[in-house]
Design a protein around this motif. Structure first.
Motif, PDB file in Angstrom:
ATOM      1  N   TYR A 146       0.782  -1.313   0.233  1.00 29.83           N
ATOM      2  CA  TYR A 146      -0.232  -0.095  -0.075  1.00 29.83           C
ATOM      3  C   TYR A 146       0.831   1.422   0.054  1.00 29.83           C
ATOM      4  O   TYR A 146       0.759   2.041  -0.666  1.00 29.83           O
ATOM      5  CB  TYR A 146      -0.955  -0.138   1.147  1.00 29.83           C
ATOM      6  CG  TYR A 146      -1.844   1.242   1.409  1.00 29.83           C
ATOM      7  CD1 TYR A 146      -2.923   1.282   0.432  1.00 29.83           C
ATOM      8  CD2 TYR A 146      -1.827   2.245   2.307  1.00 29.83           C
ATOM      9  CE1 TYR A 146      -3.781   2.510   0.587  1.00 29.83           C
ATOM     10  CE2 TYR A 146      -2.440   3.239   2.507  1.00 29.83           C
ATOM     11  CZ  TYR A 146      -3.902   3.192   1.579  1.00 29.83           C
ATOM     12  OH  TYR A 146      -4.493   4.221   1.546  1.00 29.83           O
ATOM     13  N   GLU A 149       3.156   1.788  -3.520  1.00 36.75           N
ATOM     14  CA  GLU A 149       2.358   2.284  -4.574  1.00 36.75           C
ATOM     15  C   GLU A 149       2.060   3.714  -4.473  1.00 36.75           C
ATOM     16  O   GLU A 149       1.510   4.256  -5.561  1.00 36.75           O
ATOM     17  CB  GLU A 149       1.322   1.355  -5.028  1.00 36.75           C
ATOM     18  CG  GLU A 149       1.680  -0.072  -5.095  1.00 36.75           C
ATOM     19  CD  GLU A 149       0.740  -0.923  -5.640  1.00 36.75           C
ATOM     20  OE1 GLU A 149      -0.551  -0.401  -5.440  1.00 36.75           O
ATOM     21  OE2 GLU A 149       0.852  -1.901  -6.074  1.00 36.75           O
ATOM     22  N   PHE A 150       2.217   4.272  -3.563  1.00 38.93           N
ATOM     23  CA  PHE A 150       2.242   6.130  -3.405  1.00 38.93           C
ATOM     24  C   PHE A 150       3.524   6.719  -3.370  1.00 38.93           C
ATOM     25  O   PHE A 150       3.319   7.919  -3.736  1.00 38.93           O
ATOM     26  CB  PHE A 150       1.607   6.333  -2.084  1.00 38.93           C
ATOM     27  CG  PHE A 150      -0.081   6.237  -2.035  1.00 38.93           C
ATOM     28  CD1 PHE A 150      -0.833   7.153  -2.277  1.00 38.93           C
ATOM     29  CD2 PHE A 150      -0.850   4.955  -1.312  1.00 38.93           C
ATOM     30  CE1 PHE A 150      -2.184   6.996  -2.373  1.00 38.93           C
ATOM     31  CE2 PHE A 150      -2.154   4.814  -1.385  1.00 38.93           C
ATOM     32  CZ  PHE A 150      -2.690   5.699  -1.865  1.00 38.93           C
ATOM     33  N   THR A 223      -4.863   2.834  -3.635  1.00 39.95           N
ATOM     34  CA  THR A 223      -3.516   3.262  -4.224  1.00 39.95           C
ATOM     35  C   THR A 223      -3.989   3.392  -5.696  1.00 39.95           C
ATOM     36  O   THR A 223      -4.623   2.749  -6.176  1.00 39.95           O
ATOM     37  CB  THR A 223      -2.330   2.011  -4.115  1.00 39.95           C
ATOM     38  OG1 THR A 223      -2.876   1.015  -5.044  1.00 39.95           O
ATOM     39  CG2 THR A 223      -2.296   1.551  -2.957  1.00 39.95           C
TER      40      THR A 223
END
Length: 502
Positions: A146, A149-150, A223
Motif C-alpha cells: 500500500y 504504490e504511493f 492506491t
C-alpha cells in the motif's frame, strides 16, 4: 496572394500519463509522509500481536497454567493463523484492493484481541490467538504494498524502511507498557475461577495501534496503481489529485488530465471454479523464470530471518527472565546459564501456586526495551543507508552480521554482553525482513506483486511457526546446537542473495 496557411495540429493534445509520470507530477511530500506514519502503525499492529505475547506468556503462566509446551502453542497459534491466511490475503489484496483489506483485517484483529483479555481458558485463548493470526497476516505485507504504490521509485525503499522503523519501535512500546502495567500488583475477582490481573490489559494495549490505524484508514484512498490496473482511471486520477493537493497545496495546478490504463484483458471463461482459476492466474507467472528464482531465494531468506526474529524474538523475554533469575555466576556463557536453570524451568508446576513464579525481572524489561530501541534505531539507519546502497548489498551485510553474532554468542562469558548480542542478532534479522520485502517490490510485476510478497511471507511464516513452537524447548535442552543452526541458515541465505537480479 493568399496568406500562408498554418496547418492545425489535431494531435497536439497531451498523451495520457502513465502511472510513474503522474506520480512524478503529483510530487513527493506530506502525502507520502503521512502514509508512512500510518503504514508504520499498521506494521506495528502486526508486530505487537505477533511478538507482544512474549511478555504476556511468562506473566500469565500461573493464572492460565502454562508450561513451556503450552507457551509455545499459544505463541505459535498466531503464526499458524498468519501462515494459513497470508496467501489468501495476498490474493484479496490484488483483487479487492490494498485499502479495503488493510482496514477490515486491522479492525477484525483488534476485536479478537479485546475478547482475549477476558479469557480464562487455555484452549479458548489458543483459538482467539489463532483468529488474531488469521487477520493480522494482512497488515504485515499489504501495508508495505500500500505504501510502496504511493511513493516514487526513488523514495520507495527509504519510505518503506521508515514505516518499518516505526513498527520496530513496537518492541519498545510493548516492553515499556508491560513494565508500567505489570509493576502494579492488583487483582479483581469476578468469579471463583476468573480474576482480572494487570497482564490482561496488555492484550488491549498491544491492540491499540491496529485499532487506531483501522480508523484512520477510513480517511485515506486506495492506491492509484491498483485502480489503474482495474481500469478505473477516473478514480486513480482523483487519488493523484489528492496526493498533489497534500504535497503542493490546493492552489497549485495539476497538469495531469488523463491516465493510461494498465488493466489487463478479461480472462477467458472456462469450466473451472472462478476462485481457483483466479488463484491459478495469479501464481502462474511466479512459476516462470526469472520470477521463480526470485521467489525461491526470497522464500528461503524469509524463512531464515523469520525463524531468527520470530523464534528468538518471541522467546527473548522468557530467555532473559530465565538468565537473570539464576543464582549462579554471571561470568558464564549464556548457554551454560540456561542449562543451569534447565531443571527448575522444566519441572515447575504452573498449576501449583506455591511453586509457580510469574514474576518478571527488571532486567527482562530493560533488555526488551533495548531490543525495541535497537530495532527502531537500526531500521532508521538502514533507511538512510538505502539512499546510498541498494537493498541487495544491505541484505548481504545484515545476514552475514546476524549469523556472525550468533556464532560469537557461544563464546561470550558475560551475561550482560550476551544479552546485548542476543538483541543485535534479533535486530539485524528483523531489519533483514524489511530489506527482503522492499526488494520484492521491485523484483515482481505489479499484477502479482501482492501475491508474491504474501506467498514468500507465507513460506517464511511456516519457518517462524516451527521456530516459535520448538525454540523454547530446544534452547533449554540443546542451546548451543539451536544457536548454531540458526546462524547456518543466515549464512546460506546470504550466499543465495547472489542469485537475485534487481
Amino acid at each position: 496572394m493568399h496568406p500562408k496557411q498554418i496547418p492545425l495540429n489535431l494531435t497536439d493534445e497531451k498523451q495520457p500519463y502513465t502511472y510513474d509520470e503522474a506520480l512524478k507530477e503529483a510530487g513527493f511530500g506530506r502525502a507520502q509522509i503521512s502514509l508512512t506514519i500510518l503504514c508504520g502503525f499498521c506494521l506495528m499492529a502486526s508486530a505487537n500481536e505477533s511478538m507482544g505475547v512474549g511478555i504476556i506468556l511468562p506473566a500469565s503462566q500461573c493464572d492460565l497454567e502454562l508450561d513451556l509446551s503450552r507457551k509455545g502453542l499459544v505463541g505459535g497459534a498466531v503464526f499458524l493463523g498468519v501462515m494459513i491466511s497470508t496467501y489468501y490475503w495476498g490474493y484479496q489484496t490484488d483483487i479487492q484492493g490494498r485499502h479495503a483489506v488493510l482496514r477490515k483485517t486491522l479492525l477484525a484483529a483488534t476485536s479478537c484481541s479485546l475478547v482475549a483479555c477476558f479469557v480464562n481458558n487455555f484452549h479458548l485463548l489458543l483459538a482467539l490467538r489463532f483468529l488474531v493470526g488469521l487477520f493480522i497476516a494482512a497488515p504485515g505485507s499489504t501495508g508495505i504494498v500500500y505504501l510502496g504504490e504511493f511513493c516514487p521509485a526513488k523514495y520507495r525503499g527509504q519510505m518503506i524502511s521508515y514505516a518499518c522503523a516505526i513498527a520496530g519501535f513496537g518492541f519498545f512500546y510493548v516492553a515499556a507498557m508491560a513494565w508500567w502495567i505489570l509493576s502494579y500488583d492488583w487483582s479483581i475477582s469476578i468469579t471463583n475461577n476468573f480474576t482480572i490481573r494487570p497482564w490482561r490489559l496488555l492484550f488491549v494495549v498491544n491492540a491499540l495501534p491496529g485499532f487506531i490505524s483501522g480508523l484512520l484508514l477510513c480517511f485515506y484512498p486506495e492506491t492509484p496503481r491498483f485502480l489503474l490496473e482495474q481500469g478505473r482511471c477516473d478514480e486513480a486520477l482523483d487519488v493523484f489529485r489528492w496526493i498533489h493537493r497534500h504535497n503542493k497545496g490546493a492552489d497549485s495546478p495539476f497538469e495531469v488530465h488523463s491516465l493510461k490504463s494498465e488493466s489487463h484483458p478479461p480472462e477467458v471463461p472456462n469450466q473451472q471454479p472462478a476462485l481457483l482459476q483466479k488463484l491459478r492466474n495469479q501464481i502462474t507467472p511466479l512459476m516462470k523464470f526469472p520470477h521463480s528464482i526470485s521467489l525461491l531465494v526470497c522464500s528461503f531468506q524469509t524463512v531464515s530471518v523469520y525463524g531468527t526474529y520470530g523464534g528468538l524474538g518471541i522467546w527473548y523475554p522468557q530467555i532473559m527472565n530465565l538468565v537473570f533469575s539464576t543464582q549462579g555466576p554471571t561470568e558464564s556463557a549464556i548457554c551454560s546459564i540456561i542449562q543451569l536453570n534447565r531443571t527448575s524451568t522444566t519441572t515447575m508446576d504452573p498449576a501449583d501456586s506455591s511453586t509457580c513464579d510469574d514474576t518478571i525481572r527488571p532486567e527482562t524489561y530493560i533488555y526488551t526495551l533495548i531490543l525495541g530501541a535497537l530495532v527502531g534505531t537500526y531500521t532508521l539507519l538502514i533507511s538512510i543507508l538505502l539512499s546510498r546502497f541498494g537493498e541487495k548489498t544491505l541484505i548481504y551485510a545484515n545476514l552475514i552480521a546476524a549469523g556472525g553474532v550468533g556464532v560469537i554468542l557461544q563464546y561470550v562469558t558475560h551475561t550482560y554482553v550476551a544479552a546485548i548480542l542476543f538483541c543485535v542478532e534479533i535486530t539485524v534479522a528483523a531489519v533483514s525482513i524489511i530489506l527482503v520485502r522492499s526488494m520484492q517490490v521491485s523484483l515482481f510485476p505489479t499484477r502479482v506483486k501482492g501475491t508474491a510478497v504474501s506467498l514468500t511471507a507465507l513460506i517464511g511464516r511456516v519457518g517462524q511457526l516451527i521456530s516459535n513452537v520448538v525454540t523454547g524447548v530446544l534452547i533449554v535442552q540443546h542451546c548451543t546446537l539451536t544457536l548454531y543452526f540458526i546462524a547456518s541458515l543466515l549464512f546460506i541465505s546470504a550466499a543465495l542473495n547472489a542469485l537475485l537480479q534487481q
